[in-house]
Scaffold this motif. Structure first.
Motif, mmCIF file in Angstrom:
data_model
loop_
_atom_site.group_PDB
_atom_site.id
_atom_site.type_symbol
_atom_site.label_atom_id
_atom_site.label_comp_id
_atom_site.label_asym_id
_atom_site.label_seq_id
_atom_site.Cartn_x
_atom_site.Cartn_y
_atom_site.Cartn_z
ATOM 1 N N GLY A 139 0.791 -1.214 0.000
ATOM 2 C CA GLY A 139 0.000 0.000 0.000
ATOM 3 C C GLY A 139 0.825 1.266 0.000
ATOM 4 O O GLY A 139 2.063 1.229 -0.168
ATOM 5 N N PRO A 140 0.180 2.414 0.216
ATOM 6 C CA PRO A 140 0.888 3.698 0.269
ATOM 7 C C PRO A 140 1.969 3.693 1.347
ATOM 8 O O PRO A 140 1.769 3.163 2.437
ATOM 9 C CB PRO A 140 -0.229 4.695 0.611
ATOM 10 N N GLY A 141 3.095 4.259 1.016
ATOM 11 C CA GLY A 141 4.194 4.311 1.974
ATOM 12 C C GLY A 141 5.015 3.050 2.032
ATOM 13 O O GLY A 141 5.976 2.963 2.795
ATOM 14 N N GLY A 142 4.624 2.029 1.242
ATOM 15 C CA GLY A 142 5.414 0.806 1.183
ATOM 16 C C GLY A 142 5.013 -0.270 2.156
ATOM 17 O O GLY A 142 5.616 -1.349 2.174
ATOM 18 N N VAL A 143 4.000 -0.007 2.996
ATOM 19 C CA VAL A 143 3.556 -1.018 3.964
ATOM 20 C C VAL A 143 2.971 -2.218 3.215
ATOM 21 O O VAL A 143 2.208 -2.064 2.268
ATOM 22 C CB VAL A 143 2.505 -0.435 4.920
ATOM 23 N N VAL A 144 3.343 -3.427 3.636
ATOM 24 C CA VAL A 144 2.914 -4.662 2.976
ATOM 25 C C VAL A 144 1.861 -5.361 3.837
ATOM 26 O O VAL A 144 2.022 -5.480 5.052
ATOM 27 C CB VAL A 144 4.104 -5.608 2.732
ATOM 28 N N THR A 145 0.782 -5.794 3.200
ATOM 29 C CA THR A 145 -0.252 -6.562 3.883
ATOM 30 C C THR A 145 -0.289 -7.971 3.309
ATOM 31 O O THR A 145 -0.299 -8.141 2.086
ATOM 32 C CB THR A 145 -1.640 -5.906 3.716
ATOM 33 N N VAL A 146 -0.272 -8.961 4.179
ATOM 34 C CA VAL A 146 -0.324 -10.371 3.787
ATOM 35 C C VAL A 146 -1.581 -10.988 4.387
ATOM 36 O O VAL A 146 -1.816 -10.872 5.597
ATOM 37 C CB VAL A 146 0.921 -11.138 4.276
ATOM 38 N N ALA A 147 -2.391 -11.636 3.542
ATOM 39 C CA ALA A 147 -3.624 -12.268 4.011
ATOM 40 C C ALA A 147 -3.671 -13.711 3.531
ATOM 41 O O ALA A 147 -3.295 -14.001 2.390
ATOM 42 C CB ALA A 147 -4.842 -11.501 3.505
ATOM 43 N N PHE A 148 -4.111 -14.614 4.406
ATOM 44 C CA PHE A 148 -4.275 -16.018 4.031
ATOM 45 C C PHE A 148 -5.198 -16.698 5.026
ATOM 46 O O PHE A 148 -5.491 -16.145 6.103
ATOM 47 C CB PHE A 148 -2.934 -16.751 3.952
ATOM 48 N N ARG A 149 -5.669 -17.899 4.674
ATOM 49 C CA ARG A 149 -6.502 -18.717 5.550
ATOM 50 C C ARG A 149 -5.713 -19.949 5.965
ATOM 51 O O ARG A 149 -5.161 -20.649 5.115
ATOM 52 C CB ARG A 149 -7.793 -19.154 4.844
ATOM 53 N N ALA A 150 -5.666 -20.200 7.277
ATOM 54 C CA ALA A 150 -4.894 -21.351 7.762
ATOM 55 C C ALA A 150 -5.277 -21.650 9.202
ATOM 56 O O ALA A 150 -5.881 -20.824 9.896
ATOM 57 C CB ALA A 150 -3.400 -21.075 7.670
ATOM 58 N N SER A 151 -4.909 -22.848 9.642
ATOM 59 C CA SER A 151 -4.972 -23.188 11.059
ATOM 60 C C SER A 151 -3.535 -23.214 11.575
ATOM 61 O O SER A 151 -2.610 -22.855 10.864
ATOM 62 C CB SER A 151 -5.657 -24.542 11.247
ATOM 63 N N GLY A 152 -3.354 -23.643 12.820
ATOM 64 C CA GLY A 152 -2.002 -23.706 13.369
ATOM 65 C C GLY A 152 -1.513 -22.360 13.881
ATOM 66 O O GLY A 152 -0.398 -21.929 13.585
ATOM 67 N N MET A 153 -2.348 -21.663 14.664
ATOM 68 C CA MET A 153 -1.992 -20.318 15.133
ATOM 69 C C MET A 153 -0.798 -20.317 16.076
ATOM 70 O O MET A 153 -0.029 -19.348 16.105
ATOM 71 C CB MET A 153 -3.196 -19.667 15.827
ATOM 72 N N LEU A 154 -0.607 -21.388 16.850
ATOM 73 C CA LEU A 154 0.529 -21.426 17.769
ATOM 74 C C LEU A 154 1.841 -21.428 16.989
ATOM 75 O O LEU A 154 2.770 -20.664 17.292
ATOM 76 C CB LEU A 154 0.450 -22.655 18.669
ATOM 77 N N GLU A 155 1.948 -22.278 15.964
ATOM 78 C CA GLU A 155 3.159 -22.311 15.156
ATOM 79 C C GLU A 155 3.364 -20.990 14.410
ATOM 80 O O GLU A 155 4.503 -20.541 14.235
ATOM 81 C CB GLU A 155 3.091 -23.466 14.155
ATOM 82 N N LEU A 156 2.276 -20.372 13.985
ATOM 83 C CA LEU A 156 2.394 -19.082 13.312
ATOM 84 C C LEU A 156 2.914 -18.027 14.280
ATOM 85 O O LEU A 156 3.777 -17.212 13.915
ATOM 86 C CB LEU A 156 1.027 -18.658 12.746
#
Length: 327
Positions: free
Chosen positions: A273-290
């Motif tokens: 986006g503006p200013g160079g900020v990067v947004t990453v979106a995905f669907r997954a389980s395993g929140m502890l490992e993330l």
């Protein structure tokens, strides 16, 4: 340019000789990264050079293959290919994946033994030079468990579509003997058997290093027709499966270059986006490992959602802080 065209034609011929079902024109075009008309011309050129090629009717299309294979003259591996094979074997060995390393070393030996003496003498110095110039960076982590006997029994059951029995020193009932329908193996920092147990339609994972008395049974056990091991693996950030969440991460502009090159998940959508900020979106389980992984990014990443991931991250950080403050 002519050399490149000849190389691509030989590559197509190898693909046609290695496929038992044959390839359609569309599959040839996709494999060779060309248009359909170019694929037709390449097919015709290969057919001229290898008249033993045959067409197989597979309505509504046709498939093509070279059933008798190619002469060894066209199958001599290059120094780069042999070096890549050795590097892959060394990488598995360094990581503790002894069974896969042994299989790759055996394959290397078979390839070299199939070469004529002159070809082997010509390629050997280049292979050794490349191997010496390319080494493996060993990363910290658990050494994967790869007992040859355990893998052999699992693979026997998978190939034979039979049930698998083993004693499992894990889960809620350690030491219990389980009978499952094996679906496949997930290789990673730890290795897991993926299988169905009982009447549950949800696949379960079992760590190979906690399995003993493994035996492929003489009892039919076929996996569901619509099951995909890759799709199952893609559901989770790591190994552990749970509720699938919509994850959104925001990475600071000064780490944008790293984020744009990084793969957080196979189904990720990355925007800048503006200013160079990067947004990453995905669907997954395993929140502890993330959460464990996101900690390595320090303060460069902000968890936008889900709330459960934010909560897990805070809890894990508080545990670490408490432990180090006590020390």
């Amino acid at each position: 340019m002519r050399h490149e065209k000849a190389t691509k034609l030989l590559d197509l011929a190898r693909r046609l000789a290695s496929s038992s079902e044959g390839l359609t024109l569309d599959e040839m075009a996709q494999a060779m990264e060309v248009g359909r008309r170019t694929a037709e011309r390449m097919r015709d050129a290969v057919w001229t050079a290898f008249p033993q090629m045959e067409a197989i009717e597979d309505p509504p299309t046709r498939r093509f293959r070279i059933p008798s294979g190619l002469d060894s003259l066209f199958q001599t591996p290059t120094a780069e290919e042999l070096a890549a094979l050795r590097t892959a074997a060394d990488s598995n060995a360094a990581a503790g994946a002894d069974a896969r390393a042994a299989a790759l070393y055996a394959l290397e030996g078979k390839l070299l033994s199939a070469l004529k003496g002159s070809a082997r003498r010509r390629v050997a110095p280049d292979v050794e030079a490349l191997v010496q110039a390319e080494t493996i960076a060993v990363h910290a982590g658990p050494r994967p468990f790869e007992d040859q006997g355990v893998l052999a029994q699992i693979r026997s059951a998978v190939k034979g579509l039979t049930a698998l029995s083993f004693r499992y020193e894990g889960g809620s009932q350690p030491g219990r003997t389980r009978t499952v329908t094996p679906l496949g193996i997930l290789f990673g920092r730890s290795n897991y058997l993926v299988s169905l147990e009982g009447h549950s339609p949800r696949p379960r994972t079992f760590r190979l290093d906690r399995m003993s008395d493994v035996e492929a049974l003489d009892r039919p056990a076929s996996p569901p027709a619509d099951f995909s091991l890759q799709a199952f693996a893609d559901e989770s950030f790591g190994i552990y499966h749970g509720e699938i969440e919509d994850v959104v991460l925001r990475i600071r502009a000064d780490r944008a270059e790293d984020a744009l090159r990084w793969r957080f998940h196979s189904n990720q959508v990355v925007t800048q986006g503006p200013g160079g900020v990067v947004t990453v979106a995905f669907r997954a389980s395993g929140m502890l490992e993330l959460a464990w992984h996101l900690f390595t990014w320090g303060d460069a990443i902000e968890i936008v959602s889900p709330e459960s991931l934010k909560k897990i991250m805070v809890e894990e950080l508080e545990k670490a802080l408490a432990a180090h403050r006590r020390a």
